[in-house]
Design a protein around this motif. Structure first.
Motif, PDB file in Angstrom:
ATOM      1  N   ALA A 209     -41.438 -27.012 -71.156  1.00 30.88           N
ATOM      2  CA  ALA A 209     -40.497 -26.008 -71.650  1.00 30.88           C
ATOM      3  C   ALA A 209     -39.605 -26.682 -72.682  1.00 30.88           C
TER       4      ALA A 209
ATOM      5  N   GLN B  39     -43.299 -22.638 -74.780  1.00 35.43           N
ATOM      6  CA  GLN B  39     -43.954 -23.367 -73.699  1.00 35.43           C
ATOM      7  C   GLN B  39     -45.275 -23.972 -74.183  1.00 35.43           C
TER       8      GLN B  39
ATOM      9  N   GLY C 299     -47.019 -28.112 -67.638  1.00 41.95           N
ATOM     10  CA  GLY C 299     -46.305 -27.391 -68.679  1.00 41.95           C
ATOM     11  C   GLY C 299     -45.120 -28.149 -69.243  1.00 41.95           C
TER      12      GLY C 299
ATOM     13  N   THR D 291     -48.673 -25.606 -72.526  1.00 42.00           N
ATOM     14  CA  THR D 291     -49.321 -25.664 -71.221  1.00 42.00           C
ATOM     15  C   THR D 291     -50.678 -26.342 -71.309  1.00 42.00           C
TER      16      THR D 291
END
Length: 252
Positions: free
Chosen positions: A90, A57, A88, A59
């Motif tokens: 992913a 991830q 964010g 962020t």
């Protein structure tokens, strides 16, 4: 005493979430963009429980520098205070090694400044996935066939309920078990065994999300998932999610 804001979806009174898909050039690399905002003005801080996922991830918190978080093998928490938010990214499991230039397992369980991997990374407020998408598209390394193979194995595991054994996953991917284990360490960051366990327990949270507050036949669910009994399911779930499934169910 348990924070009542954890129960029955009460978090939605002070949090908002959203998601967006990547541009075509980043399909297969970015799974999704997501963002969250919260307003706890005049309230105590909120301890948010976050379940583990097999995704690296990226962020962009509103109160600090961009961060890169490797796969965590179990749940972790973050404290929310005041009003704030986070944008964010992913990444697709298996796809991040091409950015990292090292085994993804070297990042597992760690959080580092994103600038270590992405020099010159811009700020991005919650909801500004376009800025992040443009930056990542410009920083995209060449294709990585081995990473694509790892991603295909993860997709197969996610799409095959009842898949429990590493040797079955290896066979479905046309690989030996040791080859699969090395591929996952290099490109996913966790073992195939962990991944299958995580997807198995995802089926528990899917049941809870499908009917919030409804009674659950825990013994029957444990049997359906291949556990010896409810106690075995409870121990396995608590080890990864931080609390037994009967307690976790109250969050929905």
């Amino acid at each position: 005493m348990r924070d009542p804001r954890e129960l029955g979806g009460a978090w939605s009174a002070f949090q908002r979430h959203g998601a967006a898909s990547p541009s075509p050039v980043l399909e297969g690399v970015v799974a999704r963009y997501w963002w969250a905002t919260w307003d706890l003005t005049g309230q105590p801080g909120y301890r948010q429980l976050l379940p583990p996922t097999p995704s690296v991830q990226l962020t962009f918190p509103t109160d600090g520098e961009p961060l890169l978080r490797g796969v965590h093998r179990r749940c972790f928490t973050r404290m929310l205070h005041g009003a704030g938010g986070v944008q964010g990214v992913a990444f697709v499991p298996g796809a991040f090694r091409r950015f990292l230039g090292a085994p993804v397992s070297s990042l597992t369980g760690r959080t580092v400044p994103a600038a270590e991997v992405f020099p010159g990374i811009p700020a991005a407020p919650p909801g500004d996935s376009a800025t992040v998408d443009a930056f990542l598209a410009g920083a995209l390394p060449p294709p990585d066939p081995a990473g694509d193979a790892a991603a295909a194995c993860v997709r197969h595991a996610a799409a095959t309920p009842g898949l429990r054994r590493v040797d079955d996953l290896a066979g479905a991917c046309g690989l030996g078990v040791r080859h699969l284990q090395r591929l996952f360490a290099e490109h996913v960051g966790v073992s195939p065994k962990w991944l299958l366990r995580r997807f198995r327990l995802q089926e528990v949270t899917d049941v809870l999300a499908a009917a919030p507050g409804a009674p659950v036949d825990w013994a029957g669910l444990a049997a359906d998932l291949g556990y010896a009994d409810q106690a075995h399911l409870s121990r396995d779930f608590a080890a990864m999610f931080g609390e037994p499934p009967t307690t976790y169910a109250a969050r929905y």
